[in-house]
Design a protein around this motif. Structure first.
Motif, PDB file in Angstrom:
ATOM      1  N   GLU A  55       0.834  -1.204   0.000  1.00  0.00           N
ATOM      2  CA  GLU A  55       0.000   0.000   0.000  1.00  0.00           C
ATOM      3  C   GLU A  55       0.872   1.259   0.000  1.00  0.00           C
ATOM      4  N   ARG A  56       1.882   1.260   0.834  1.00  0.00           N
ATOM      5  CA  ARG A  56       2.804   2.402   0.889  1.00  0.00           C
ATOM      6  C   ARG A  56       3.521   2.567  -0.449  1.00  0.00           C
ATOM      7  N   HIS A  59       1.088   4.117  -3.150  1.00  0.00           N
ATOM      8  CA  HIS A  59       0.891   5.557  -2.979  1.00  0.00           C
ATOM      9  C   HIS A  59       2.122   6.343  -3.437  1.00  0.00           C
ATOM     10  N   ARG A  63       2.222   8.795  -6.826  1.00  0.00           N
ATOM     11  CA  ARG A  63       2.592  10.205  -6.645  1.00  0.00           C
ATOM     12  C   ARG A  63       3.834  10.568  -7.468  1.00  0.00           C
ATOM     13  N   ALA A  93      -4.744   4.354  -4.043  1.00  0.00           N
ATOM     14  CA  ALA A  93      -3.605   5.204  -4.422  1.00  0.00           C
ATOM     15  C   ALA A  93      -4.031   6.249  -5.439  1.00  0.00           C
ATOM     16  N   ALA A  96      -6.186   8.929  -3.762  1.00  0.00           N
ATOM     17  CA  ALA A  96      -5.343   9.854  -3.000  1.00  0.00           C
ATOM     18  C   ALA A  96      -4.691  10.855  -3.939  1.00  0.00           C
ATOM     19  N   LEU A  97      -4.354  10.402  -5.129  1.00  0.00           N
ATOM     20  CA  LEU A  97      -3.783  11.290  -6.141  1.00  0.00           C
ATOM     21  C   LEU A  97      -4.807  12.332  -6.571  1.00  0.00           C
TER      22      LEU A  97
END
Length: 108
Positions: A55-56, A59, A63, A93, A96-97
């Motif tokens: 997950e990290r 993201h 980005r 992800a 979030a973007l």
């Protein structure tokens, strides 16, 4: 054949240099000659020690590729899919973007 401790140390250093996904680390382990059981033990330990987090990774990847390479959401989703990131994580992800300061629509 490398010992388990030696391979674990190599993979910890590999993951510490940049965000990595499970698929990338597993590929590296197989190239080093590790069997499936050894790969799974090392991957589990890397996850437990927080060296590895898909997950990290998703993201950070989304980005970076959007900001530095100018990729759109489709291209990012395709590349994350190639790295076997689960669809729910890819969606998170990309959303979030969409919520960030630099939205893809703004670039257009």
């Amino acid at each position: 054949m490398n010992t388990e401790k030696k391979l674990l140390n190599r993979m910890q250093a590999y993951c510490a240099r940049a965000e990595r996904c499970r698929f990338d680390v597993e590929t590296k382990l197989k190239q080093a000659g590790a069997d499936a059981a050894l790969c799974e033990r090392i991957l589990q330990q890397l996850v437990e020690e927080r060296f590895l987090d898909d997950e990290r990774f998703a993201h950070a990847y989304a980005r970076d590729k959007y900001c530095f390479n100018g990729w759109g959401p489709r291209r990012i989703a395709l590349e994350l899919g190639r790295r076997r990131i689960p669809a729910a994580v890819v969606t998170a992800a990309l959303s979030a973007l969409q919520e960030g300061d630099d939205k893809p629509e703004d670039t257009l």
